[in-house]
Design a protein around this motif. Structure first.
Motif, PDB file in Angstrom:
ATOM      1  N   GLU A 179      57.769  61.569  65.311  1.00  0.00           N
ATOM      2  CA  GLU A 179      58.085  59.842  64.832  1.00  0.00           C
ATOM      3  C   GLU A 179      57.476  59.303  63.842  1.00  0.00           C
ATOM      4  N   LEU A 180      58.154  58.263  63.734  1.00  0.00           N
ATOM      5  CA  LEU A 180      57.489  57.811  62.223  1.00  0.00           C
ATOM      6  C   LEU A 180      57.056  55.514  62.495  1.00  0.00           C
ATOM      7  N   GLN A 181      56.390  55.923  62.035  1.00  0.00           N
ATOM      8  CA  GLN A 181      56.142  54.454  62.122  1.00  0.00           C
ATOM      9  C   GLN A 181      55.634  54.223  60.347  1.00  0.00           C
ATOM     10  N   ALA A 182      55.688  53.023  59.840  1.00  0.00           N
ATOM     11  CA  ALA A 182      55.700  52.424  58.829  1.00  0.00           C
ATOM     12  C   ALA A 182      55.373  51.047  58.849  1.00  0.00           C
ATOM     13  N   ASN A 183      54.319  50.649  58.513  1.00  0.00           N
ATOM     14  CA  ASN A 183      54.822  49.075  58.178  1.00  0.00           C
ATOM     15  C   ASN A 183      53.878  48.754  56.357  1.00  0.00           C
TER      16      ASN A 183
END
Length: 708
Positions: free
Chosen positions: A576-580
């Protein structure tokens, strides 16, 4: 281009382009580099030190992207599987698995669980909080039984409400959209002496799908009213009392329950709750907390139904209890064989009773059926948090919960269960760049015995901007009261014509739980990488996971086949990848992507909610003079058994204006569905999928918000 290719290429480009800047970025001395979260361990920790991957959804993000419900907010969480079976019926679980009754994710509101342990479910449209009262949502993506015990098997969602001192004196919002969507919220904030208070009234409607369920009827709307009161009272500088109380009621339209129904079995939930949390600080390094709450969930649900009179004979009920196949043969006009002498004697009595009815045996008898229920929970918990030194701190506590319930249909009598628990988490730093978390939760359940859920994790700081995370944990889900003690029958009142002089009759089918079920279990391994690039306002979290689920209760539990076992298993692996990124003060972007492999399932039902690729991507831009706009895409491949793909694009435009003593904002959200016809798995046999459809790809929602 397919969803996973779009999200992967954008994500890799964004991450690669900014990672190079990580080492050269200048960091202000007073910068708060990482968000602080509470949910994973019950300790307030920086994301750098948390033993889990965490998604934080803020009120600001919900507002900017036009998100108006908790279920839709969770589409921002990588790996979250969301199926809307009908207007009021959301099926939500992290990493999916069984779509029929998702039971493996805990949900908290201000630390109080809304998971219903009697029937193992979360009622998403009945949550006792208005979206305008949400301050943030912390989602621990992975087992969190080490902190919150059984039923936090796959993940935990903690919905944190706004503190009364942080709300406006007066706030109101109204919204209206297609598909019968409408809502209104009114909130008052006040201070009485040193007591901060807020009172919120909320009403919402949703017309649901236009074509729904077996008969294709448009009957799955939602009408819900919420009242919530929260007050915080300080006692000196070291102690404060936080009281939260509320009431939720409404109507959820249900297209059908049984084949013989002639009226709609609409459900009418009524929930009441009160919680109180007393917090005392003995010193800046030592805090003690006591929390108590009581909660009552009621559902009224009745309808008129008709079946052949023979199906209500007491003799047929006795045959079915002894040998269901015998009952099926008799109703089909065959002579049953192969049973015991006792089965043969019961069959003979039933056949004689049917013959005595003559031609009326096949004529319908109609009556009022019901499957209402009431659940009651009372909980007391104590928690102590202590900072030992700069290298070590811990939280530990214990509690007891008493939950009871009654349902003439599902249980046959009142049942109760008492659960004792103890928990703790230690954060230890042998060296400044290494944080070790050791956590565990032990529970004693009167129905299901004891369980123990440990977690071991290490977070190593490669630099102030980069952290590696290693997590090993085990978790459980306790079988609910219905799974362990079901005594499921349908008694009809006001039956016509009367049978044997009585207007109260009982359907021949029944189900009893075999009992003796063990807890479902998970063994989880996670490797994560956290990157922060302050120069670009960028925060990236990447994780790889390997989850082994075993002892699963995978079977569909229904009246005609109630045979729960612990024979289910499935293996979940993925990335999983999460970017903000807050690129400027008026420009933000986000990206979420999940790759999931569901394999080794021993029961095909554990593959009914599964997308190999899923994710979301969006950006918000402020244009000055109060104007702003956002666009976002949410998608899931829909690789599960009987499951369709999902794709939606949201465009929101808003305009804010100042008032004499406050402000107002008007917004318009347009949603385009890639596929307005959705399917999900309902059952084997007659119909593999249940189709639901909107009448248009486009949905539009307008909103007005005013505050003073």
């Amino acid at each position: 281009m397919k969803l996973h290719r779009v999200l992967s290429s954008v994500g890799l480009g964004l991450t690669a382009g900014l990672c190079a800047a990580a080492g050269a970025a200048e960091i202000p001395a007073d910068a708060d580099l990482y968000p602080t979260v509470l949910t994973p361990t019950r300790l307030r920790q920086s994301l750098q030190d948390v033993p889990a991957s965490v998604t934080v959804i803020t009120a600001d993000m919900l507002h900017k992207f036009g998100i108006r419900s908790i279920p839709e907010a969770l589409r921002l969480v990588p790996g979250m599987a969301i199926t809307q079976a009908s207007g009021p019926d959301y099926r939500i679980n992290y990493h999916g698995t069984n779509v029929l009754v998702p039971r493996r994710m805990n949900v908290l509101i201000d630390g109080v669980s809304v998971y219903q342990p009697l029937f193992a479910r979360v009622d998403w449209t009945n949550l006792p909080i208005a979206i305008d009262d949400v301050d943030r949502i912390e989602v621990t993506r992975g087992p969190n039984s080490a902190a919150y015990g059984p039923n936090s098997l796959l993940a935990i969602v903690n919905i944190i409400s706004r503190h009364p001192r942080d709300v406006e004196r007066v706030f109101a919002s109204v919204e209206k959209g297609g598909n019968g969507v409408a809502a209104a919220t009114f909130r008052l904030g006040a201070q009485l002496g040193d007591i901060d208070m807020r009172l919120t009234l909320n009403h919402e409607r949703d017309g649901g799908y236009d074509v729904q369920q077996r008969a294709g009827a448009d009957h799955d709307s939602l009408r819900m009213t919420r009242v919530n009161f929260r007050a915080v009272k300080p006692f000196g500088s070291a102690t404060n009392l936080d009281i939260n109380a509320g009431y939720v009621s409404g109507t959820k339209e249900v297209p059908g329950v049984d084949a013989g129904g002639i009226t709609y079995p609409d459900a009418k939930p009524r929930d009441t709750y009160v919680s109180a949390t007393l917090t005392h600080s003995f010193a800046p390094t030592h805090q003690f907390q006591v929390r108590a709450y009581v909660w009552t969930d009621k559902i009224e649900q009745s309808w008129r139904t008709c079946y052949p009179t023979a199906m209500f004979l007491p003799e047929m009920f006795a045959v079915y209890r002894a040998n269901p196949s015998y009952a099926g043969a008799i109703l089909a006009g065959r002579l049953p064989t192969g049973g015991t002498p006792a089965d043969d004697a019961l069959a003979a009595a039933a056949i004689a009773a049917i013959r005595a009815l003559g031609s009326s045996a096949t004529t319908p008898t109609c009556g009022t059926a019901e499957q209402g229920l009431e659940q009651r929970r009372a909980d007391l918990e104590m928690q102590d948090t202590y900072v030992v030194s700069e290298q070590a701190r811990f939280v530990a506590g214990a509690g007891v919960r008493r939950h009871s319930g009654s349902s003439a249909t599902y249980l046959g009598t009142d049942l109760a269960n008492t659960v004792w628990r103890a928990f703790g988490n230690l954060e230890y730093r042998p060296v400044p760049d290494l944080a070790i978390n050791l956590g565990a939760y032990a529970e004693r359940d009167e129905l299901s015995g004891s369980s123990f859920s440990p977690r071991v994790a290490a977070n190593y700081r490669l630099s102030d901007l980069q952290t590696l995370r290693f997590v090993w944990s085990r978790g459980t889900r306790t079988p609910d009261v219905q799974e362990q003690r079901a005594n499921w029958t349908y008694t009809l009142t006001e039956a016509a014509p009367a049978l044997n002089g009585s207007s109260t009759v009982r359907l021949f089918q029944s189900a009893r739980s075999p009992g003796g079920l063990q807890s479902e279990r998970i063994r989880s391994v996670e490797v994560g990488y956290l990157l922060n690039v302050p120069a670009y306002g960028l925060l990236v979290d990447v994780k790889a996971f390997d989850d082994e689920l075993s002892s699963l209760i995978s079977e569909k539990l229904q009246l005609s086949s109630f045979k729960p076992t612990n024979s289910g298993a499935v293996h979940l692996t993925g990335v999983e990848l999460q970017a903000n990124a807050a690129i400027t003060a008026d420009w933000t972007v986000f990206l979420n992507y999940a790759y999931l492999s569901n394999h080794g399932a021993t029961n095909p039902l554990e593959t009914t909610q599964y997308s190999r690729h899923s994710g979301s991507i969006g950006t918000w831009k402020g244009f000055g003079d109060g104007w702003a706009a956002s666009i976002a895409y949410f998608g899931a491949a829909g690789d599960g058994l009987g499951q369709s793909s999902y794709g939606r694009t949201d465009l929101t435009v808003s305009k804010r204006v100042g008032l004499a003593a406050g402000k107002a904002e008007v917004s318009l959200t347009a949603r385009r569905l890639d596929n307005p016809q959705q399917t999900y798995f309902r059952d084997f046999g007659a119909a593999n999928t249940l189709r639901a459809a909107y009448d248009s790809r486009w949905q539009v929602l307008g909103q007005l918000r005013v505050s003073f």
